[in-house]
Design a protein around this motif. Structure first.
Motif, PDB file in Angstrom:
ATOM      1  N   PRO A  69       0.786  -1.238   0.000  1.00 41.30           N
ATOM      2  CA  PRO A  69       0.000   0.000   0.000  1.00 41.30           C
ATOM      3  C   PRO A  69       0.818   1.287   0.000  1.00 41.30           C
ATOM      4  CG  PRO A  69      -0.909  -1.564   1.566  1.00 41.30           C
ATOM      5  CD  PRO A  69       0.390  -2.134   1.080  1.00 41.30           C
ATOM      6  N   ASN A  70       1.961   1.290   0.637  1.00 39.10           N
ATOM      7  CA  ASN A  70       2.767   2.512   0.694  1.00 39.10           C
ATOM      8  C   ASN A  70       3.606   2.739  -0.554  1.00 39.10           C
ATOM      9  OD1 ASN A  70       1.766   3.049   3.255  1.00 39.10           O
ATOM     10  ND2 ASN A  70       3.379   1.877   4.240  1.00 39.10           N
ATOM     11  N   GLU A  71       3.510   1.835  -1.507  1.00 39.99           N
ATOM     12  CA  GLU A  71       4.294   1.954  -2.737  1.00 39.99           C
ATOM     13  C   GLU A  71       3.413   2.050  -3.977  1.00 39.99           C
ATOM     14  OE1 GLU A  71       6.945  -1.383  -2.622  1.00 39.99           O
ATOM     15  OE2 GLU A  71       8.228  -0.449  -1.129  1.00 39.99           O
ATOM     16  N   GLU A  72       2.158   2.444  -3.813  1.00 40.47           N
ATOM     17  CA  GLU A  72       1.266   2.542  -4.967  1.00 40.47           C
ATOM     18  C   GLU A  72       1.465   3.855  -5.694  1.00 40.47           C
ATOM     19  OE1 GLU A  72      -2.550  -0.175  -4.405  1.00 40.47           O
ATOM     20  OE2 GLU A  72      -2.440   1.457  -2.934  1.00 40.47           O
ATOM     21  N   LYS A  73       1.511   3.742  -7.029  1.00 35.27           N
ATOM     22  CA  LYS A  73       1.683   4.899  -7.907  1.00 35.27           C
ATOM     23  C   LYS A  73       0.847   4.691  -9.154  1.00 35.27           C
ATOM     24  CE  LYS A  73       6.545   5.240  -6.629  1.00 35.27           C
ATOM     25  NZ  LYS A  73       7.910   5.158  -7.067  1.00 35.27           N
ATOM     26  N   GLN A  74       0.606   5.776  -9.857  1.00 39.39           N
ATOM     27  CA  GLN A  74      -0.075   5.674 -11.144  1.00 39.39           C
ATOM     28  C   GLN A  74       0.910   5.096 -12.151  1.00 39.39           C
ATOM     29  OE1 GLN A  74      -2.066   9.206 -12.516  1.00 39.39           O
ATOM     30  NE2 GLN A  74      -2.040   8.505 -14.621  1.00 39.39           N
ATOM     31  N   LEU A  75       0.490   4.035 -12.848  1.00 33.44           N
ATOM     32  CA  LEU A  75       1.383   3.395 -13.814  1.00 33.44           C
ATOM     33  C   LEU A  75       1.053   3.816 -15.240  1.00 33.44           C
ATOM     34  CD1 LEU A  75       3.723   1.424 -14.212  1.00 33.44           C
ATOM     35  CD2 LEU A  75       2.031  -0.403 -14.428  1.00 33.44           C
ATOM     36  N   ALA A  76      -0.170   3.556 -15.684  1.00 32.37           N
ATOM     37  CA  ALA A  76      -0.572   3.903 -17.049  1.00 32.37           C
ATOM     38  C   ALA A  76      -2.080   4.079 -17.086  1.00 32.37           C
ATOM     39  CB  ALA A  76      -0.143   2.813 -18.028  1.00 32.37           C
ATOM     40  N   GLY A  77      -2.527   5.024 -17.868  1.00 38.69           N
ATOM     41  CA  GLY A  77      -3.958   5.228 -18.043  1.00 38.69           C
ATOM     42  C   GLY A  77      -4.716   5.442 -16.753  1.00 38.69           C
ATOM     43  N   GLY A  78      -4.074   6.002 -15.740  1.00 36.00           N
ATOM     44  CA  GLY A  78      -4.731   6.250 -14.474  1.00 36.00           C
ATOM     45  C   GLY A  78      -4.794   5.048 -13.554  1.00 36.00           C
ATOM     46  N   CYS A  79      -4.206   3.926 -13.949  1.00 41.84           N
ATOM     47  CA  CYS A  79      -4.239   2.716 -13.122  1.00 41.84           C
ATOM     48  C   CYS A  79      -3.216   2.783 -12.003  1.00 41.84           C
ATOM     49  CB  CYS A  79      -3.937   1.481 -13.968  1.00 41.84           C
ATOM     50  SG  CYS A  79      -5.245   1.056 -15.115  1.00 41.84           S
ATOM     51  N   LEU A  80      -3.652   2.427 -10.809  1.00 38.09           N
ATOM     52  CA  LEU A  80      -2.738   2.323  -9.679  1.00 38.09           C
ATOM     53  C   LEU A  80      -1.995   0.997  -9.748  1.00 38.09           C
ATOM     54  CD1 LEU A  80      -4.416   3.507  -6.358  1.00 38.09           C
ATOM     55  CD2 LEU A  80      -2.478   4.490  -7.560  1.00 38.09           C
ATOM     56  N   ALA A  81      -0.736   1.033  -9.335  1.00 37.14           N
ATOM     57  CA  ALA A  81       0.081  -0.172  -9.276  1.00 37.14           C
ATOM     58  C   ALA A  81       0.960  -0.085  -8.044  1.00 37.14           C
ATOM     59  CB  ALA A  81       0.938  -0.293 -10.528  1.00 37.14           C
ATOM     60  N   SER A  82       1.283  -1.222  -7.500  1.00 43.31           N
ATOM     61  CA  SER A  82       2.261  -1.316  -6.435  1.00 43.31           C
ATOM     62  C   SER A  82       3.619  -1.403  -7.124  1.00 43.31           C
ATOM     63  CB  SER A  82       1.984  -2.568  -5.597  1.00 43.31           C
ATOM     64  OG  SER A  82       2.955  -2.725  -4.599  1.00 43.31           O
ATOM     65  N   VAL A  83       4.447  -0.374  -6.920  1.00 43.15           N
ATOM     66  CA  VAL A  83       5.720  -0.275  -7.633  1.00 43.15           C
ATOM     67  C   VAL A  83       6.861  -0.268  -6.629  1.00 43.15           C
ATOM     68  CG1 VAL A  83       7.099   1.100  -9.246  1.00 43.15           C
ATOM     69  CG2 VAL A  83       4.600   1.043  -9.486  1.00 43.15           C
ATOM     70  N   SER A  84       7.684  -1.305  -6.679  1.00 41.97           N
ATOM     71  CA  SER A  84       8.887  -1.358  -5.853  1.00 41.97           C
ATOM     72  C   SER A  84      10.092  -1.330  -6.795  1.00 41.97           C
ATOM     73  CB  SER A  84       8.885  -2.619  -4.984  1.00 41.97           C
ATOM     74  OG  SER A  84       9.076  -3.771  -5.775  1.00 41.97           O
ATOM     75  N   PRO A  85      11.295  -1.249  -6.284  1.00 44.41           N
ATOM     76  CA  PRO A  85      12.458  -1.159  -7.167  1.00 44.41           C
ATOM     77  C   PRO A  85      12.610  -2.312  -8.161  1.00 44.41           C
ATOM     78  CG  PRO A  85      13.073  -0.512  -4.965  1.00 44.41           C
ATOM     79  CD  PRO A  85      11.667  -1.042  -4.887  1.00 44.41           C
ATOM     80  N   ALA A  86      12.086  -3.486  -7.820  1.00 47.02           N
ATOM     81  CA  ALA A  86      12.280  -4.632  -8.711  1.00 47.02           C
ATOM     82  C   ALA A  86      10.981  -5.299  -9.147  1.00 47.02           C
ATOM     83  CB  ALA A  86      13.174  -5.666  -8.036  1.00 47.02           C
ATOM     84  N   GLU A  87       9.811  -4.703  -8.793  1.00 42.03           N
ATOM     85  CA  GLU A  87       8.561  -5.388  -9.092  1.00 42.03           C
ATOM     86  C   GLU A  87       7.405  -4.407  -9.235  1.00 42.03           C
ATOM     87  OE1 GLU A  87       6.958  -9.364  -7.211  1.00 42.03           O
ATOM     88  OE2 GLU A  87       6.565  -7.685  -5.857  1.00 42.03           O
ATOM     89  N   ILE A  88       6.510  -4.722 -10.170  1.00 38.18           N
ATOM     90  CA  ILE A  88       5.274  -3.952 -10.367  1.00 38.18           C
ATOM     91  C   ILE A  88       4.111  -4.934 -10.284  1.00 38.18           C
ATOM     92  CG2 ILE A  88       3.917  -2.609 -12.014  1.00 38.18           C
ATOM     93  CD1 ILE A  88       6.604  -1.599 -13.155  1.00 38.18           C
ATOM     94  N   LEU A  89       3.078  -4.568  -9.531  1.00 39.80           N
ATOM     95  CA  LEU A  89       1.863  -5.366  -9.398  1.00 39.80           C
ATOM     96  C   LEU A  89       0.681  -4.470  -9.726  1.00 39.80           C
ATOM     97  CD1 LEU A  89       2.589  -6.793  -5.816  1.00 39.80           C
ATOM     98  CD2 LEU A  89       3.248  -7.826  -7.995  1.00 39.80           C
ATOM     99  N   THR A  90      -0.264  -4.966 -10.515  1.00 36.53           N
ATOM    100  CA  THR A  90      -1.472  -4.197 -10.803  1.00 36.53           C
ATOM    101  C   THR A  90      -2.560  -5.143 -11.304  1.00 36.53           C
ATOM    102  OG1 THR A  90      -2.334  -2.190 -11.853  1.00 36.53           O
ATOM    103  CG2 THR A  90      -0.889  -3.582 -13.201  1.00 36.53           C
ATOM    104  N   ALA A  91      -3.763  -4.630 -11.423  1.00 35.45           N
ATOM    105  CA  ALA A  91      -4.885  -5.411 -11.942  1.00 35.45           C
ATOM    106  C   ALA A  91      -5.692  -4.543 -12.887  1.00 35.45           C
ATOM    107  CB  ALA A  91      -5.764  -5.916 -10.806  1.00 35.45           C
TER     108      ALA A  91
END
Length: 167
Positions: free
Chosen positions: A103-125
């Motif tokens: 939760p503390n690493e969520e950012k907008q990735l593309a098209g307004g979608c939130l993703a959990s972004v860490s230095p080595a991994e991206i998670l989204t749905a």
């Protein structure tokens, strides 16, 4: 002799079709900004998911797992793995994301979608897909190539974002 040749040709055709099906909706590396395809794409069903994630498959199966598509990409010394979990519906993909995100690493990735972004991994749905984009170097620092790959794959998937960034 002629029958053996036909059988071999039929087998090669079947293997070629399997490899295409293994990629599912994941495009080739060339379609994603000049990345190289490192290995053949893989795919897994509910019956074979444990061969890919031993010990971690229960969450996906419980939530309504349909298929997993895996591709490995590379550019220079960087190696990435993309896992695309196809779930029974969008709410199942959202639940898997909620169980996996940071939760503390969520950012907008593309098209307004939130993703959990860490230095080595991206998670989204998005839609009925749960997407994992990972740098194969677990000690990797945040890099632009990982984020670019995540954005490129996410923008090609059908369906609305599971979680939209607040405006």
């Amino acid at each position: 002799m002629r029958r053996v040749g036909r059988a071999a040709a039929a087998c090669m055709l079947a293997l070629g079709l399997w490899a295409c099906r293994g990629a599912g909706p994941l495009p080739s590396g060339a379609a994603l900004g000049g990345l190289a395809d490192i290995e053949q794409p893989e795919s897994y069903t509910g019956a074979t998911l444990y061969t890919y994630i031993d010990g971690g498959a229960d969450l996906y199966l419980k939530e309504g797992f349909s298929a997993l598509y895996v591709r490995r990409y590379g550019r220079g010394n960087e190696r990435f793995i993309v896992e695309l979990y196809e779930m029974k519906d969008a709410s199942a993909a959202s639940r898997v994301y909620l169980n996996s995100r940071r939760p503390n690493e969520e950012k907008q990735l593309a098209g307004g979608c939130l993703a959990s972004v860490s230095p080595a991994e991206i998670l989204t749905a998005t839609g009925r897909y749960y997407l994992v984009v990972r740098n194969e170097d677990p000690l990797a620092t945040q890099n632009d190539a990982l984020i670019e790959l995540g954005r490129n794959v996410l923008s090609r998937l059908p369906g609305p974002c599971a979680f939209a960034a607040k405006k």
